[in-house]
Design a protein around this motif. Structure first.
Motif, PDB file in Angstrom:
ATOM      1  N   PRO A 153      -0.443 -31.102 -80.897  1.00  0.00           N
ATOM      2  CA  PRO A 153       0.396 -32.091 -81.601  1.00  0.00           C
ATOM      3  C   PRO A 153       1.507 -31.478 -82.448  1.00  0.00           C
ATOM      4  N   ASN A 154       1.305 -30.247 -82.944  1.00  0.00           N
ATOM      5  CA  ASN A 154       2.340 -29.682 -83.819  1.00  0.00           C
ATOM      6  C   ASN A 154       3.202 -28.653 -83.114  1.00  0.00           C
ATOM      7  N   ILE A 155       3.407 -28.880 -81.824  1.00  0.00           N
ATOM      8  CA  ILE A 155       4.090 -27.858 -81.029  1.00  0.00           C
ATOM      9  C   ILE A 155       5.569 -27.724 -81.405  1.00  0.00           C
ATOM     10  N   PHE A 156       6.184 -28.816 -81.837  1.00  0.00           N
ATOM     11  CA  PHE A 156       7.625 -28.754 -82.101  1.00  0.00           C
ATOM     12  C   PHE A 156       7.918 -27.985 -83.375  1.00  0.00           C
ATOM     13  N   GLY A 157       8.824 -27.046 -83.247  1.00  0.00           N
ATOM     14  CA  GLY A 157       9.150 -26.152 -84.343  1.00  0.00           C
ATOM     15  C   GLY A 157       9.516 -24.821 -83.725  1.00  0.00           C
ATOM     16  N   LEU A 158       9.070 -23.746 -84.326  1.00  0.00           N
ATOM     17  CA  LEU A 158       9.427 -22.411 -83.843  1.00  0.00           C
ATOM     18  C   LEU A 158       9.114 -22.236 -82.360  1.00  0.00           C
ATOM     19  N   PHE A 159       7.917 -22.668 -81.930  1.00  0.00           N
ATOM     20  CA  PHE A 159       7.500 -22.416 -80.560  1.00  0.00           C
ATOM     21  C   PHE A 159       8.439 -23.077 -79.538  1.00  0.00           C
ATOM     22  N   THR A 160       8.661 -24.371 -79.699  1.00  0.00           N
ATOM     23  CA  THR A 160       9.530 -25.058 -78.742  1.00  0.00           C
ATOM     24  C   THR A 160      10.957 -24.520 -78.809  1.00  0.00           C
ATOM     25  N   LEU A 161      11.370 -24.143 -80.000  1.00  0.00           N
ATOM     26  CA  LEU A 161      12.727 -23.624 -80.154  1.00  0.00           C
ATOM     27  C   LEU A 161      12.880 -22.331 -79.355  1.00  0.00           C
ATOM     28  N   VAL A 162      11.874 -21.441 -79.478  1.00  0.00           N
ATOM     29  CA  VAL A 162      11.931 -20.192 -78.724  1.00  0.00           C
ATOM     30  C   VAL A 162      11.879 -20.469 -77.224  1.00  0.00           C
ATOM     31  N   MET A 163      11.008 -21.372 -76.807  1.00  0.00           N
ATOM     32  CA  MET A 163      10.918 -21.698 -75.388  1.00  0.00           C
ATOM     33  C   MET A 163      12.259 -22.229 -74.875  1.00  0.00           C
ATOM     34  N   ALA A 164      12.878 -23.116 -75.644  1.00  0.00           N
ATOM     35  CA  ALA A 164      14.156 -23.684 -75.225  1.00  0.00           C
ATOM     36  C   ALA A 164      15.215 -22.589 -75.119  1.00  0.00           C
ATOM     37  N   HIS A 165      15.191 -21.663 -76.073  1.00  0.00           N
ATOM     38  CA  HIS A 165      16.171 -20.579 -76.020  1.00  0.00           C
ATOM     39  C   HIS A 165      15.921 -19.676 -74.816  1.00  0.00           C
ATOM     40  N   LEU A 166      14.635 -19.457 -74.496  1.00  0.00           N
ATOM     41  CA  LEU A 166      14.328 -18.667 -73.300  1.00  0.00           C
ATOM     42  C   LEU A 166      14.912 -19.341 -72.068  1.00  0.00           C
ATOM     43  N   PHE A 167      14.856 -20.660 -72.074  1.00  0.00           N
ATOM     44  CA  PHE A 167      15.315 -21.415 -70.921  1.00  0.00           C
ATOM     45  C   PHE A 167      16.771 -21.100 -70.571  1.00  0.00           C
ATOM     46  N   PHE A 168      17.630 -21.010 -71.576  1.00  0.00           N
ATOM     47  CA  PHE A 168      19.026 -20.729 -71.221  1.00  0.00           C
ATOM     48  C   PHE A 168      19.434 -19.269 -71.392  1.00  0.00           C
ATOM     49  N   THR A 169      18.554 -18.409 -71.942  1.00  0.00           N
ATOM     50  CA  THR A 169      18.937 -16.993 -72.041  1.00  0.00           C
ATOM     51  C   THR A 169      18.486 -16.195 -70.825  1.00  0.00           C
ATOM     52  N   ILE A 170      17.318 -16.533 -70.264  1.00  0.00           N
ATOM     53  CA  ILE A 170      16.834 -15.787 -69.097  1.00  0.00           C
ATOM     54  C   ILE A 170      17.846 -15.806 -67.949  1.00  0.00           C
ATOM     55  N   PRO A 171      18.455 -16.974 -67.625  1.00  0.00           N
ATOM     56  CA  PRO A 171      19.449 -16.964 -66.543  1.00  0.00           C
ATOM     57  C   PRO A 171      20.593 -15.978 -66.773  1.00  0.00           C
ATOM     58  N   TYR A 172      21.015 -15.817 -68.017  1.00  0.00           N
ATOM     59  CA  TYR A 172      22.098 -14.873 -68.293  1.00  0.00           C
ATOM     60  C   TYR A 172      21.645 -13.439 -68.021  1.00  0.00           C
ATOM     61  N   VAL A 173      20.392 -13.132 -68.382  1.00  0.00           N
ATOM     62  CA  VAL A 173      19.878 -11.787 -68.114  1.00  0.00           C
ATOM     63  C   VAL A 173      19.835 -11.552 -66.603  1.00  0.00           C
ATOM     64  N   ILE A 174      19.295 -12.527 -65.870  1.00  0.00           N
ATOM     65  CA  ILE A 174      19.187 -12.381 -64.416  1.00  0.00           C
ATOM     66  C   ILE A 174      20.571 -12.223 -63.785  1.00  0.00           C
ATOM     67  N   LEU A 175      21.505 -13.033 -64.251  1.00  0.00           N
ATOM     68  CA  LEU A 175      22.858 -12.989 -63.706  1.00  0.00           C
ATOM     69  C   LEU A 175      23.492 -11.610 -63.895  1.00  0.00           C
ATOM     70  N   ASN A 176      23.124 -10.931 -64.968  1.00  0.00           N
ATOM     71  CA  ASN A 176      23.683  -9.610 -65.224  1.00  0.00           C
ATOM     72  C   ASN A 176      22.931  -8.501 -64.517  1.00  0.00           C
ATOM     73  N   VAL A 177      21.627  -8.693 -64.330  1.00  0.00           N
ATOM     74  CA  VAL A 177      20.818  -7.637 -63.727  1.00  0.00           C
ATOM     75  C   VAL A 177      20.999  -7.634 -62.214  1.00  0.00           C
ATOM     76  N   MET A 178      21.146  -8.820 -61.626  1.00  0.00           N
ATOM     77  CA  MET A 178      21.179  -8.932 -60.171  1.00  0.00           C
ATOM     78  C   MET A 178      22.233  -8.040 -59.499  1.00  0.00           C
ATOM     79  N   PRO A 179      23.508  -8.054 -59.971  1.00  0.00           N
ATOM     80  CA  PRO A 179      24.494  -7.203 -59.306  1.00  0.00           C
ATOM     81  C   PRO A 179      24.121  -5.726 -59.365  1.00  0.00           C
TER      82      PRO A 179
END
Lengths: 295, 275, 387
Positions: A153-179
């Motif tokens: 029930p108390n998931i919203f806060g630091l945890f969800t924020l970090v998960m959300a940030h992972l969601f849009f940061t991981i693609p940038y890492v992959i986009l840079n590593v792939m080439p």
């Protein structure tokens, strides 16, 4: 052996069409090149320079400069809301960046080892978080995280924020590593594996060093995206865990920002710059290690 | 690459399916419904009634604006960004990662503060003018040029970074060999260096084009609200909980861009430059 | 590698501990969803001291975001501070809990300002779409701050001040006949622009039909706005980059207080730029309401009661600068007019000038129009901006 001297006509460079550029022209081009480079870098920093000027302005009127004053710098400590926001931002972004860099690298290696067609499809999916309007991403992530609420029930806060940030940061890492992965020699890994190196170790010892420029670029970009995100953070935070952007947007809705925000921005930039220069000098003095990311 | 590592992709595939694919599917469904926040779920119906939104004047103009500004930003960022990345590669500074950090550092400050800072000095009377006595950029606030300026110098780091990483890997002896063979420096660059850095260019272009296409804060502030991009409309639709309209526009953008990425991959003989 | 893994584990552990600490702070808490810098920290300290309840604040920058935040239920907020039309919408969608006035003893000792009562009366005139009934919004809401809207103007334009005082809205909207070269700015909120245009046309800004929509469109086009902004409008008028803009009166006061801080006098500032508040104008009121997610009703009521205390409300107004909502608090504010401290004197003077309790006029709070109407208004404004 007898040497027979044959008098072939020797062609000069000029006869091949090569013309030496006069020295002064070279010099002018060189100067022009560095002028243009510095000009671009100056423009990249133009907004930061304006922020720095605003932070030194004794007046809170931002369109005219009164006189130099450092009062807004110590004043950061007197702004409890600002301080909390800064702390939250650092916490979220550092966790998100570290995790995204590590996971993103592994994921990129995994995706790279798929068949080409497969890989292309997944890489398209990988672009969606970057492309989608922030508000759409923020909304849909929030809805998905909400499904977890009956369990936690108390998931919203630091945890969800970090998960959300992972969601849009991981693609940038992959986009840079792939080439970078595509540039590596496939034989290299095969050789390592044939020599009996275990796969995980081979990856860390052979592959990762070969792509570390991409990893580093991805990490920089992940940190950059994470530290200044507003919309996605807004929807996925909770329990009063607001980061700096959420706080800044919240204030300009009705009130006036304290110039201490400008002071903080300036400090962040300055500290990083000074830190980098110091690091570089220290390292040169010690004459140790040639590469920054050396293990 | 070795099949051994395929397992590493699995968690990400699951993650993408849960957090990208399912919401995407939901968005498509919402876009063909009448869903908004004040309706209860039982009242939601499938309808195409709101699809005329796509052909309304302001939507078309906003789409056009987004495309034009994103393309121009990408092109200008490419020209200037490539140049800078190339200069960094050729510079004698040993630790080039430091240079890259310096390039991207401005982006760590808040976007709104930076953009309003730019707006400030684009006005007729501004803080810089009160110090140096003249307007550095002239009175350009509210013009398309102001928007373009802001977009280019905000997103260019995203172009420089991947191009540099691509350039950095190129063996210097290739360049020397080419020069030794009497090829002119320009030709060396065009025939040897540039093709080898193309992957970085493509990555950089994607990373500049996509955020500018979907973003809206910079154009909104620097045009003083006079230029509407598609991101503005989507944002407003979602803010006022007209989810069906917002989803429709978002889906259309996604389809257009992902579709064109896919087509490029198909027609590209190497098939490797893009993805 | 092992070292690296260790490092990662340490970082993650720290993060987990931080989350843990965050979640497990002992003692009762009040989760408040508020605008940024809209609550004097001193008030928070006094409240925490008196009741032993910790205040946890989240920040948002628009009523629409408040709405989606509550609707999403991701955090169980105990108290929210939305504006008038959003309170209507929330009541309409059954998102608010009725207040228990037994728990608000301070309410008996205060009288709401006339303007505040006018706003509540006007809100009650709109009936719920859900039940068709009209609602007494004071059952749900206690006013926090309120304020008018006005036209901030720059005195570098000769005769503008006199013209505005004489002809009001016409000067702002009719750019053909009044000051064709003056630059005009409008708030970047479609409903604000629509409402302002209707007031200029002599209509009720909360009415909606297609004829009115077209008339409003013509009026807005006639004004030839050069800027659609938010926080930039007031600064641009202040810095001579804009001549007129429709803004919150609080926006002007923000700039006024800042310039007073610089040591300028009120007269000097007013002769540079000032705000004209039309007789018929838009007003807003921010209200303390308890959303249905609330878990600590007791703390929420205590907080509302605490702010109804005139001294506390005045103290809160001291750092926020919007208009207090009770006559008792207003009296405390204006009693500072003879204060030797320049800040308190100016504060009292500004309140008497711009938020005077005896001001005559018609105040319209915005109403919660149906979604489709809002959408049509948003589209109309976008059409103007893409022409």
């Amino acid at each position: 052996m007898t040497e027979k001297r044959i008098d072939y006509p020797v062609a000069t460079l000029e006869e091949y069409g090569y013309r030496e550029t006069p020295a002064y022209v070279k010099k002018i081009i060189k100067v022009l090149k560095s002028v243009l480079t510095y000009l671009v870098i100056f423009f990249l920093y133009l907004s930061i320079i304006v922020i720095a000027i605003q932070s030194l302005n004794s007046s809170r009127v931002m369109s005219a400069f009164d006189h130099v004053s450092f009062q807004w710098y110590p004043n950061i400590l007197n702004e409890p809301e600002l301080m909390t926001a800064i702390k939250n931002t650092f916490l979220v972004s550092s966790i998100a960046t570290v995790v995204a860099t590590i996971l993103g690298t592994f994921f990129a290696i995994g995706l790279y080892s798929l068949e080409k067609k497969r890989r292309q499809q997944w890489m398209l999916m990988n672009n969606v978080p970057i492309l989608n309007a922030d508000i759409v991403t923020g909304f849909s992530l929030m809805l998905m995280f909400r499904l977890l609420m009956p369990l936690f029930p108390n998931i919203f806060g630091l945890f969800t924020l970090v998960m959300a940030h992972l969601f849009f940061t991981i693609p940038y890492v992959i986009l840079n590593v792939m080439p970078k992965l595509k540039e590596t020699d496939p034989n290299l890994m095969d050789a390592a594996l044939d020599l009996g190196v275990r796969p995980f170790k081979a990856m860390l010892k052979v592959l990762v060093p070969a792509i570390k420029a991409g990893i580093f670029a991805g990490m920089l970009m992940a940190l950059t995206m994470s530290i200044d995100d507003f919309v996605i953070s807004y929807f996925n935070t909770g329990a009063g865990f607001d980061n700096l952007s959420v706080w800044i947007y919240g204030v300009i809705g009705r009130r006036e920002l304290t110039p201490s925000v400008y002071a903080f921005s300036t400090l962040l930039t300055l500290f990083t710059l000074v830190g980098l220069v110091l690091y570089e000098t220290l390292k040169n003095n010690k004459k140790k290690g040639k590469l920054w990311l050396r293990k | 690459m070795n099949k051994l590592y395929r397992g590493l992709a699995r968690p990400y595939q699951i993650w993408l399916i849960i957090l990208v694919f399912i919401p995407l599917l939901a968005m498509v469904l919402i876009s063909i419904s009448n869903y908004n926040a004040s309706l209860s779920l039982s009242e939601v119906q499938i309808t195409f009634a709101d699809w005329d939104l796509l052909f309304q004047h302001q939507t078309l103009v906003a789409f056009k604006n987004s495309l034009v500004y994103a393309s121009l930003t990408t092109i200008i960022s490419f020209v200037l960004g490539y140049f800078v990345a190339y200069q960094i590669k050729q510079s004698r500074i040993k630790n080039k990662f430091i240079i890259l950090t310096i390039i991207i550092l401005p982006m760590w400050s808040n976007l709104i503060l930076r953009t309003e800072g730019l707006l400030n000095i684009m006005e007729e009377n501004n803080i810089l003018k009160s110090i140096i006595g003249f307007s550095l950029l002239g009175n350009i606030a509210g013009t398309p040029f102001a928007v373009l300026f802001g977009l280019v110098f905000t997103y260019m780091p995203f172009m420089i970074l991947p191009i540099y990483t691509a350039l950095e890997k190129i063996d210097i002896s290739l360049e020397e060999a080419s020069q030794d063979l009497g090829v002119t420096p320009f030709k060396t660059f065009w025939k040897v260096i540039f093709p080898l850095s193309l992957k970085g260019v493509v990555t950089g272009s994607i990373m500049v084009f996509l955020p500018t296409m979907a973003g809206f804060a910079i154009p909104k502030i620097l045009s003083k609200g006079n230029i509407v991009l598609i991101g503005n409309i989507i944002d407003q639709k979602f803010l006022y909980t007209t989810f069906n309209d917002g989803s429709l526009l978002a889906v259309v953008i996604l389809i257009v861009i992902l579709g064109s990425l896919l087509i490029i991959t198909r027609f590209d003989k190497e098939g490797e430059t893009l993805l | 590698m092992v070292k690296k893994v260790k490092k990662i584990l340490i970082v993650l552990a720290i993060a987990l501990i931080a989350t843990f600490l965050n979640a497990c702070q002992t003692g009762p808490t009040l989760r408040l969803l508020n605008w940024g810098e809209y609550l004097n920290p001193e008030v928070v300290d006094l409240f925490e001291e008196e009741y032993g309840i910790r205040v946890i604040q989240s920040i948002a920058d628009s009523n629409e975001l408040f709405y989606s935040k509550i609707k999403s239920q991701t955090t169980a907020y105990d108290l929210v501070i939305p504006s008038d039309y959003m309170v209507e919408k929330m009541v309409d969608e059954d998102m608010l809990i009725e207040l228990d006035y037994e728990l608000l003893p301070n309410f008996d000792n205060v009288t709401y300002m006339d303007g505040v009562n006018q706003i509540y009366a006007s809100m009650a005139a709109t009936t719920l779409t859900r039940t068709g009934e009209s609602v007494d919004y004071t059952d749900y809401a206690v006013p926090y701050f309120w304020g008018t809207f006005g036209i901030i103007y720059n005195n570098r334009v000769d005769g503008l001040e006199e013209a505005l005082n004489e002809n009001g809205w016409d000067v702002y909207f009719d750019s053909e006949n009044y000051f064709p070269t003056a630059s005009r700015g409008m708030y970047d909120v479609a409903q604000f622009a629509y409402a302002a245009a209707l007031m200029y046309l002599g209509e009720n800004p909360n009415d909606y039909n297609t004829t009115l929509l077209n008339d409003a469109k013509t009026a807005i086009e006639g004004a030839n706005f050069s800027e659609w902004g938010t926080d930039t409008l007031k600064r641009n008028v202040e810095s001579d980059n804009l001549d007129m803009a429709f803004v919150y009166t609080g926006d002007y006061l923000d700039r006024l207080y800042i310039q007073l801080d610089e040591g300028r006098t009120i007269d000097e500032i007013q002769s540079d730029f000032n705000i004209y508040i039309p007789e018929t104008t838009m007003v807003f009121i921010d209200n303390m309401v308890i959303p249905y997610t609330a878990t600590n009703l007791d703390a929420a009521h205590k907080f509302i009661n605490f702010l109804l205390n005139p001294e506390i409300m005045a103290l809160n107004g001291e750092s926020v600068g919007y208009a207090v909502t009770t006559e008792e608090a207003y009296d405390i504010v204006v009693s500072h007019i003879d204060d030797e401290d320049a800040f308190y004197h100016n504060w009292a003077y500004a309140n008497m000038t711009y938020y005077n309790k005896d001001r005559e006029g018609t105040f319209y709070p915005l109403t919660a129009l149906p979604n489709d109407d809002i959408d049509a208004i948003n589209t109309m404004i976008q059409q103007i901006r893409t022409e």
